[in-house]
Design a protein around this motif. Structure first.
Motif, PDB file in Angstrom:
ATOM      1  N   GLN A   1       1.005  -1.200  -0.118  1.00 55.09           N
ATOM      2  CA  GLN A   1      -0.178  -0.005   0.175  1.00 55.09           C
ATOM      3  C   GLN A   1       0.620   1.087  -0.135  1.00 55.09           C
ATOM      4  O   GLN A   1       0.401   2.478  -0.663  1.00 55.09           O
ATOM      5  CB  GLN A   1      -1.253   0.250   0.693  1.00 55.09           C
ATOM      6  CG  GLN A   1      -2.046  -0.846   1.370  1.00 55.09           C
ATOM      7  CD  GLN A   1      -2.831  -0.794   2.482  1.00 55.09           C
ATOM      8  OE1 GLN A   1      -3.240   0.056   3.093  1.00 55.09           O
ATOM      9  NE2 GLN A   1      -3.899  -1.748   2.509  1.00 55.09           N
ATOM     10  N   ARG A   2       2.100   1.308   0.854  1.00 55.31           N
ATOM     11  CA  ARG A   2       2.782   2.836   0.587  1.00 55.31           C
ATOM     12  C   ARG A   2       3.498   2.544  -0.117  1.00 55.31           C
ATOM     13  O   ARG A   2       3.680   3.871  -0.789  1.00 55.31           O
ATOM     14  CB  ARG A   2       3.961   2.152   2.170  1.00 55.31           C
ATOM     15  CG  ARG A   2       4.533   3.436   2.269  1.00 55.31           C
ATOM     16  CD  ARG A   2       5.864   3.336   3.489  1.00 55.31           C
ATOM     17  NE  ARG A   2       5.558   2.210   4.222  1.00 55.31           N
ATOM     18  CZ  ARG A   2       6.062   1.446   4.924  1.00 55.31           C
ATOM     19  NH1 ARG A   2       7.393   0.907   4.118  1.00 55.31           N
ATOM     20  NH2 ARG A   2       6.268   1.061   5.456  1.00 55.31           N
ATOM     21  N   GLN A   3       3.373   2.242  -0.828  1.00 55.14           N
ATOM     22  CA  GLN A   3       4.561   1.599  -2.662  1.00 55.14           C
ATOM     23  C   GLN A   3       3.160   2.401  -3.961  1.00 55.14           C
ATOM     24  O   GLN A   3       3.625   3.479  -4.342  1.00 55.14           O
ATOM     25  CB  GLN A   3       5.145   0.962  -2.681  1.00 55.14           C
ATOM     26  CG  GLN A   3       5.875   0.522  -2.221  1.00 55.14           C
ATOM     27  CD  GLN A   3       6.685  -1.036  -2.659  1.00 55.14           C
ATOM     28  OE1 GLN A   3       5.868  -1.930  -2.425  1.00 55.14           O
ATOM     29  NE2 GLN A   3       8.114  -1.099  -3.111  1.00 55.14           N
ATOM     30  N   ILE A   4       1.917   2.107  -3.533  1.00 56.43           N
ATOM     31  CA  ILE A   4       1.231   2.743  -4.330  1.00 56.43           C
ATOM     32  C   ILE A   4       0.828   3.362  -3.955  1.00 56.43           C
ATOM     33  O   ILE A   4       0.894   4.850  -5.061  1.00 56.43           O
ATOM     34  CB  ILE A   4      -0.273   1.475  -4.481  1.00 56.43           C
ATOM     35  CG1 ILE A   4       0.027   0.114  -4.059  1.00 56.43           C
ATOM     36  CG2 ILE A   4      -1.520   2.270  -4.592  1.00 56.43           C
ATOM     37  CD1 ILE A   4      -1.001  -0.561  -4.022  1.00 56.43           C
ATOM     38  N   ALA A   5       0.999   4.274  -2.870  1.00 60.71           N
ATOM     39  CA  ALA A   5       0.384   5.555  -2.593  1.00 60.71           C
ATOM     40  C   ALA A   5       1.685   6.003  -3.212  1.00 60.71           C
ATOM     41  O   ALA A   5       0.660   7.146  -3.788  1.00 60.71           O
ATOM     42  CB  ALA A   5      -0.165   5.158  -1.236  1.00 60.71           C
ATOM     43  N   ARG A   6       2.470   5.834  -3.222  1.00 59.87           N
ATOM     44  CA  ARG A   6       4.324   7.137  -3.364  1.00 59.87           C
ATOM     45  C   ARG A   6       3.108   7.262  -4.967  1.00 59.87           C
ATOM     46  O   ARG A   6       3.235   8.403  -5.503  1.00 59.87           O
ATOM     47  CB  ARG A   6       5.075   7.163  -3.581  1.00 59.87           C
ATOM     48  CG  ARG A   6       5.863   6.643  -1.828  1.00 59.87           C
ATOM     49  CD  ARG A   6       6.436   6.489  -1.053  1.00 59.87           C
ATOM     50  NE  ARG A   6       6.837   5.498  -1.173  1.00 59.87           N
ATOM     51  CZ  ARG A   6       7.654   4.471  -0.797  1.00 59.87           C
ATOM     52  NH1 ARG A   6       9.255   4.740  -0.956  1.00 59.87           N
ATOM     53  NH2 ARG A   6       7.603   2.667  -0.524  1.00 59.87           N
ATOM     54  N   LYS A   7       3.430   5.531  -5.625  1.00 61.97           N
ATOM     55  CA  LYS A   7       3.632   5.637  -7.091  1.00 61.97           C
ATOM     56  C   LYS A   7       1.766   6.273  -7.674  1.00 61.97           C
ATOM     57  O   LYS A   7       2.251   7.450  -9.310  1.00 61.97           O
ATOM     58  CB  LYS A   7       3.263   4.571  -7.843  1.00 61.97           C
ATOM     59  CG  LYS A   7       3.059   4.501  -9.068  1.00 61.97           C
ATOM     60  CD  LYS A   7       3.097   2.789  -9.673  1.00 61.97           C
ATOM     61  CE  LYS A   7       3.383   2.696 -10.642  1.00 61.97           C
ATOM     62  NZ  LYS A   7       3.988   1.665 -11.039  1.00 61.97           N
TER      63      LYS A   7
END
Length: 101
Positions: free
Chosen positions: A77-83
């Motif tokens: 989720q954290r990576q999706i949020a950044r992306k």
């Protein structure tokens, strides 16, 4: 689409690969075992295809991207949020809401 089907997608894809490797490698077993593996791989492939079609048919672009990244590709989720330039709580909410579509 149930959350369970979404969450088991990657496991099913991995199992399909394992079954194909057993078939290609001439894995131990008789013709009946080989036939069972083919049937199992076909069933799993159908289930995965249903999930992929469901994801592709999500109308909202952002929801579709989040669902694809999270459930199909296993991105955190954290990576999706950044992306996607979202907060992690927004991503979490999108994931929860999508599982109820």
């Amino acid at each position: 689409m149930t959350r369970d089907k979404l969450e088991t997608y990657r496991s099913k894809k991995a199992e399909i690969e394992e079954l194909h490797e057993l078939q290609d490698g001439g894995g131990a077993g008789d013709a009946a075992a080989s036939a069972r593996r083919k049937i199992m791989a076909g069933r799993l492939l159908k289930e995965c295809h249903e999930v992929e079609q469901w994801v592709d048919n999500i109308q909202d672009d952002r929801t579709r991207r989040v669902v694809r990244l999270y459930f199909l590709q296993g991105v955190k989720q954290r990576q999706i949020a950044r992306k996607l330039y979202l907060s992690q709580s927004s991503v979490s909410r999108i994931i929860s809401d999508a599982a109820e579509l």
